[in-house]
Write a protein that holds these residues in place. Structure first.
Motif, PDB file in Angstrom:
ATOM      1  N   GLN A   1     -63.433  57.677  69.657  1.00  0.00           N
ATOM      2  CA  GLN A   1     -64.254  57.248  70.786  1.00  0.00           C
ATOM      3  C   GLN A   1     -63.990  58.063  72.045  1.00  0.00           C
ATOM      4  O   GLN A   1     -64.914  58.437  72.763  1.00  0.00           O
ATOM      5  N   ALA A   2     -62.728  58.346  72.318  1.00  0.00           N
ATOM      6  CA  ALA A   2     -62.369  59.030  73.572  1.00  0.00           C
ATOM      7  C   ALA A   2     -62.542  60.532  73.486  1.00  0.00           C
ATOM      8  O   ALA A   2     -62.653  61.202  74.512  1.00  0.00           O
ATOM      9  N   GLY A   3     -62.567  61.075  72.267  1.00  0.00           N
ATOM     10  CA  GLY A   3     -62.600  62.528  72.145  1.00  0.00           C
ATOM     11  C   GLY A   3     -61.345  63.119  72.759  1.00  0.00           C
ATOM     12  O   GLY A   3     -60.245  62.642  72.526  1.00  0.00           O
TER      13      GLY A   3
ATOM     14  N   ILE B   1     -57.548  57.032  75.594  1.00  0.00           N
ATOM     15  CA  ILE B   1     -56.816  56.766  74.352  1.00  0.00           C
ATOM     16  C   ILE B   1     -56.709  55.264  74.086  1.00  0.00           C
ATOM     17  O   ILE B   1     -56.335  54.481  74.966  1.00  0.00           O
ATOM     18  N   GLN B   2     -57.061  54.881  72.854  1.00  0.00           N
ATOM     19  CA  GLN B   2     -57.024  53.476  72.462  1.00  0.00           C
ATOM     20  C   GLN B   2     -55.925  53.153  71.458  1.00  0.00           C
ATOM     21  O   GLN B   2     -55.637  51.986  71.207  1.00  0.00           O
ATOM     22  N   THR B   3     -55.346  54.176  70.848  1.00  0.00           N
ATOM     23  CA  THR B   3     -54.210  53.926  69.948  1.00  0.00           C
ATOM     24  C   THR B   3     -53.099  53.245  70.736  1.00  0.00           C
ATOM     25  O   THR B   3     -52.740  53.690  71.835  1.00  0.00           O
TER      26      THR B   3
ATOM     27  N   VAL C   1     -44.436  49.642  66.971  1.00  0.00           N
ATOM     28  CA  VAL C   1     -45.492  49.518  65.972  1.00  0.00           C
ATOM     29  C   VAL C   1     -46.765  50.130  66.561  1.00  0.00           C
ATOM     30  O   VAL C   1     -47.208  49.747  67.648  1.00  0.00           O
ATOM     31  N   ILE C   2     -47.341  51.074  65.825  1.00  0.00           N
ATOM     32  CA  ILE C   2     -48.444  51.878  66.351  1.00  0.00           C
ATOM     33  C   ILE C   2     -49.688  51.677  65.494  1.00  0.00           C
ATOM     34  O   ILE C   2     -49.627  51.757  64.257  1.00  0.00           O
ATOM     35  N   THR C   3     -50.824  51.429  66.166  1.00  0.00           N
ATOM     36  CA  THR C   3     -52.088  51.199  65.479  1.00  0.00           C
ATOM     37  C   THR C   3     -53.196  51.971  66.187  1.00  0.00           C
ATOM     38  O   THR C   3     -53.301  51.941  67.415  1.00  0.00           O
ATOM     39  N   GLY C   4     -54.026  52.665  65.405  1.00  0.00           N
ATOM     40  CA  GLY C   4     -55.147  53.408  65.968  1.00  0.00           C
ATOM     41  C   GLY C   4     -55.585  54.520  65.033  1.00  0.00           C
ATOM     42  O   GLY C   4     -55.164  54.578  63.871  1.00  0.00           O
TER      43      GLY C   4
END
Length: 418
Positions: free
Chosen positions: A141-143, A149-151, A161-164
């Motif tokens: 989405q952000a390119g 950044i949405q991650t 804990v990392i999600t994206g």
């Protein structure tokens, strides 16, 4: 078509090259002729295949650690040396050069922001060829807009804990670890404090790489998608400080990504010129050859002018970086104009070749397609012009080349370490 013949460094580059640089230039040309050229056609013919052998061969020469200090197993050769390797390989295969340059960006981030212990853990494995890296910032989405950044990375005890998701990640299918930038602060916090960088091993549970999908060009290179589904990493995998992710991403892009892409563009530009002049000199027309026609010589003259200027920009900027002088705008300019001039010359070459340029198995078509891949990464032309305008108005708030001059590749082991 055979590989572009090896050539010695032009006189205009001599002020920037040491004897060691000239030896590396010859070594890179010989490597490209022996190992890259025979594979270039196969890479082009099988775009769905990721090229691994060339990566292994470059790794065996410690080229992925060209800027890494000898104390960590690297060549400790600096940024001019890095440019030489990428440039000379890109003359024969931009995809092979892209494999090299894509790992060198996260290596730069480690050199500048990792602790001594982290460098000692990660960099020797890069140097001995057992580990390739990627840097993962761009998102669906952000390119390339870092602030979007949405991650997300959230604390879970002593872990994160990392999600994206990340896309267009160079070496996505080759890398054994990925340097990922994720959001660690709530919405509304300034981007300069909201992001953090992490090293994530490719075999971590929850991390997956989508199936390789070849792009317009750079066949054999992989720039895919990473999916992170609650990937747990320890605190030791955090690179830099919490909230320093923007600095990690920006400095790596300016000091490594942009000059690396300038070198890829330069290699393609030289191959375009060599391919075009070879055809014009050998293709008959009237009582001579195409190269005798003034209208065509005028076009070639413009291409040669752009090529010579791009070559100087690419090498002068990294020479300044090796001299620890402020040169952010020079590095940006080398990427911006290097691509722009190469694109102009590639378009001229396509027109000078006429319908022959449209043959799928003709090298010029590959060069034109590969060149399109040097425009978006590390900032599009619009982004580069905005940064150059900042320099024109003296609004550069930080010079990464100056700020980190005493760090990274120039750092030596901590004398207090056991």
């Amino acid at each position: 078509m055979s590989a572009t013949p090896a050539t010695p460094p032009p006189p205009a580059l001599r002020p920037y090259l040491t004897a060691r640089h000239q030896r590396l230039w010859d070594e890179a040309d010989a490597f490209a002729a022996e190992h890259v050229a025979p594979r270039a056609a196969r890479m082009e013919a099988a775009p769905g295949r990721v090229e691994r052998k060339v990566a292994d061969l470059m790794a065996a020469r410690r080229w992925f650690a060209v800027t890494v200090p000898a104390a960590f197993g690297g060549l400790d050769a600096g940024h001019v040396a890095k440019t030489i390797l990428i440039h000379r390989i890109a003359r024969v295969s931009a995809a092979a050069a892209a494999i090299l340059q894509a790992t060198l960006i996260p290596v730069g981030a480690l050199l500048h922001f990792a602790t001594y212990e982290q460098k000692n853990y990660w960099l020797p494995r890069v140097a001995d060829g057992s580990l390739l890296l990627s840097i993962a910032v761009t998102e669906p989405q952000a390119g390339g807009h870092i602030g979007g950044i949405q991650t997300v990375a959230e604390r879970a005890g002593s872990d994160w804990v990392i999600t994206g998701s990340k896309i267009h990640i160079g070496n996505s299918h080759l890398a054994g670890a990925h340097l990922i930038v994720a959001r660690t602060a709530e919405a509304g916090v300034s981007t300069s404090q909201a992001l953090t960088a992490f090293m994530i091993e490719s075999n971590r549970r929850g991390l997956s790489v989508s199936r390789h999908r070849p792009g317009l060009g750079m066949h054999g290179f992989t720039a895919g998608r990473l999916n992170l589904n609650h990937v747990r990493v320890p605190q030791d995998n955090l690179i830099g400080e919490i909230g320093q992710g923007l600095a990690v991403a920006q400095s790596s892009s300016i000091l490594y990504g942009r000059p690396n892409l300038a070198a890829v563009s330069l290699g393609i530009h030289e191959a375009v010129m060599a391919t075009t002049t070879a055809r014009l000199k050998t293709h008959p027309r009237y009582q001579g050859t195409l190269s005798d026609l003034p209208v065509l010589r005028d076009r070639i003259g413009g291409m040669e002018a752009r090529l010579r200027a791009a070559r100087i920009l690419a090498y002068q900027s990294v020479h300044l970086l090796d001299q620890r002088l402020p040169c952010d705008a020079d590095l940006i300019n080398a990427k911006y104009l290097g691509h722009q001039w190469a694109a102009q010359s590639a378009q001229d070459a396509m027109e000078l070749h006429g319908a022959h340029a449209l043959d799928r198995d003709y090298v010029l078509q590959r060069l034109w397609r590969d060149l399109q891949h040097t425009y978006p990464p590390a900032g599009t032309g619009e982004v580069q012009r905005i940064r150059l305008a900042d320099a024109a108005f003296d609004e550069n708030h930080i010079q990464w080349s100056e700020h980190l001059a005493a760090e990274a590749a120039w750092a030596r082991p901590d004398p207090t370490a056991a």
